[in-house]
Design an enzyme around this catalytic site. Structure first.
Site, PDB file in Angstrom:
ATOM      1  N   LEU A 162      28.060 -48.606 -39.028  1.00  0.00           N
ATOM      2  CA  LEU A 162      29.636 -48.847 -39.488  1.00  0.00           C
ATOM      3  C   LEU A 162      30.498 -47.730 -38.790  1.00  0.00           C
ATOM      4  O   LEU A 162      30.209 -46.571 -38.840  1.00  0.00           O
ATOM      5  CB  LEU A 162      29.428 -48.418 -41.105  1.00  0.00           C
ATOM      6  CG  LEU A 162      30.923 -48.474 -41.851  1.00  0.00           C
ATOM      7  CD1 LEU A 162      31.533 -49.776 -41.940  1.00  0.00           C
ATOM      8  CD2 LEU A 162      30.639 -47.872 -42.937  1.00  0.00           C
ATOM      9  N   CYS A 193      24.192 -44.043 -35.879  1.00  0.00           N
ATOM     10  CA  CYS A 193      24.485 -44.122 -37.267  1.00  0.00           C
ATOM     11  C   CYS A 193      26.171 -44.317 -37.628  1.00  0.00           C
ATOM     12  O   CYS A 193      26.859 -43.977 -36.531  1.00  0.00           O
ATOM     13  CB  CYS A 193      23.938 -43.190 -38.068  1.00  0.00           C
ATOM     14  SG  CYS A 193      22.171 -43.578 -37.977  1.00  0.00           S
ATOM     15  N   HIS A 194      26.627 -44.417 -38.593  1.00  0.00           N
ATOM     16  CA  HIS A 194      27.931 -44.704 -38.929  1.00  0.00           C
ATOM     17  C   HIS A 194      28.690 -43.609 -38.519  1.00  0.00           C
ATOM     18  O   HIS A 194      28.441 -42.546 -38.619  1.00  0.00           O
ATOM     19  CB  HIS A 194      27.990 -45.157 -40.372  1.00  0.00           C
ATOM     20  CG  HIS A 194      27.456 -44.263 -41.467  1.00  0.00           C
ATOM     21  ND1 HIS A 194      25.936 -44.463 -41.486  1.00  0.00           N
ATOM     22  CD2 HIS A 194      27.635 -43.225 -42.175  1.00  0.00           C
ATOM     23  CE1 HIS A 194      25.379 -43.725 -42.256  1.00  0.00           C
ATOM     24  NE2 HIS A 194      26.525 -43.045 -43.018  1.00  0.00           N
ATOM     25  N   LEU A 195      30.060 -43.856 -38.398  1.00  0.00           N
ATOM     26  CA  LEU A 195      31.179 -42.691 -38.001  1.00  0.00           C
ATOM     27  C   LEU A 195      30.864 -41.688 -36.967  1.00  0.00           C
ATOM     28  O   LEU A 195      31.157 -40.789 -36.941  1.00  0.00           O
ATOM     29  CB  LEU A 195      31.473 -42.118 -39.295  1.00  0.00           C
ATOM     30  CG  LEU A 195      31.629 -42.939 -40.609  1.00  0.00           C
ATOM     31  CD1 LEU A 195      31.681 -41.923 -41.857  1.00  0.00           C
ATOM     32  CD2 LEU A 195      33.132 -43.254 -40.510  1.00  0.00           C
ATOM     33  N   GLY A 244      28.217 -39.194 -37.983  1.00  0.00           N
ATOM     34  CA  GLY A 244      29.068 -38.075 -37.641  1.00  0.00           C
ATOM     35  C   GLY A 244      28.822 -37.284 -36.353  1.00  0.00           C
ATOM     36  O   GLY A 244      29.509 -36.552 -35.904  1.00  0.00           O
TER      37      GLY A 244
END
Length: 197
Positions: free
Chosen positions: A79, A95-97, A114
């Site tokens: 995402l 992974c996301h962000l 992150g």
């Protein structure tokens, strides 16, 4: 390894257009985007080719991918990930962000939420890389990092431009990586604990 970007771009131009995977509603696809069998582009994603996505990979939702990019098979780009001009090996997860720019990511890597890979110096001078004890000028204004196979990062990791992370390395959460990390190493940034009474 930065010469791989030119090779990737050359091969993407030669690759025939094919979209064998699934594209969900509300996606924007611009330019040459090749999608392998069993792969899914999830809703809200914006892909700007040239991009190659292998088989059984998942992109999104709400990703922004700017080519030239090659993503292997069995990969996950989570995402709200932004990626540009990068090569991602098979079985890797971003992974996301997270942000991945001008980077080469090996196979079986896992970049936790992150993770940010910087690809530009403040002074906009060309990126230099330490390899075999020598400082080498890549002659590139933008260059992120090279991650060997089986690298794992914790959440909120920041990797500075021109860094090489060796195979099987682990980068702990909230770490700032400013120098190369050898194969089979675990790296943590020492955090100062402040308690205010």
């Amino acid at each position: 390894p930065w010469y791989l970007f030119e090779v990737n771009e050359f091969l993407l131009k030669k690759e025939e257009m094919a979209r064998k995977g699934k594209i969900e509603k509300n996606c924007t696809i611009r330019g040459k985007v090749i999608i392998g069998k069993g792969s899914t582009i999830k809703s809200g994603s914006y892909l700007q080719g040239p991009i190659y996505i292998g088989e059984n990979s998942q992109i999104g939702p709400n990703c922004f991918l700017r080519g030239p990019i090659s993503i292997g098979s069995n990969c996950v780009v989570g995402l709200a990930v932004e990626m540009k001009n990068s090569i991602i090996g098979d079985n890797s997860q971003i992974c996301h962000l997270s942000f991945v720019g001008d980077s080469i990511i090996g196979e079986n890597c896992n970049l936790a939420a992150g993770t940010v890979i910087a690809n530009l110096r403040f002074d906009q001078k060309s990126i230099k890389v330490v390899a075999n004890g020598d400082l080498i000028d890549t002659k590139r204004e933008k260059f992120g990092c090279v991650l060997g196979d089986n690298v794992k990062t914790g959440i909120n990791v920041s990797i500075m431009p021109g860094i090489i992370v060796g195979e099987n390395a682990v980068v702990g959460p909230n770490s700032l990586v400013m120098e190369n990390i050898p194969d089979n190493s675990t790296f943590f940034t020492k955090l100062q604990k402040v308690i205010k009474k």
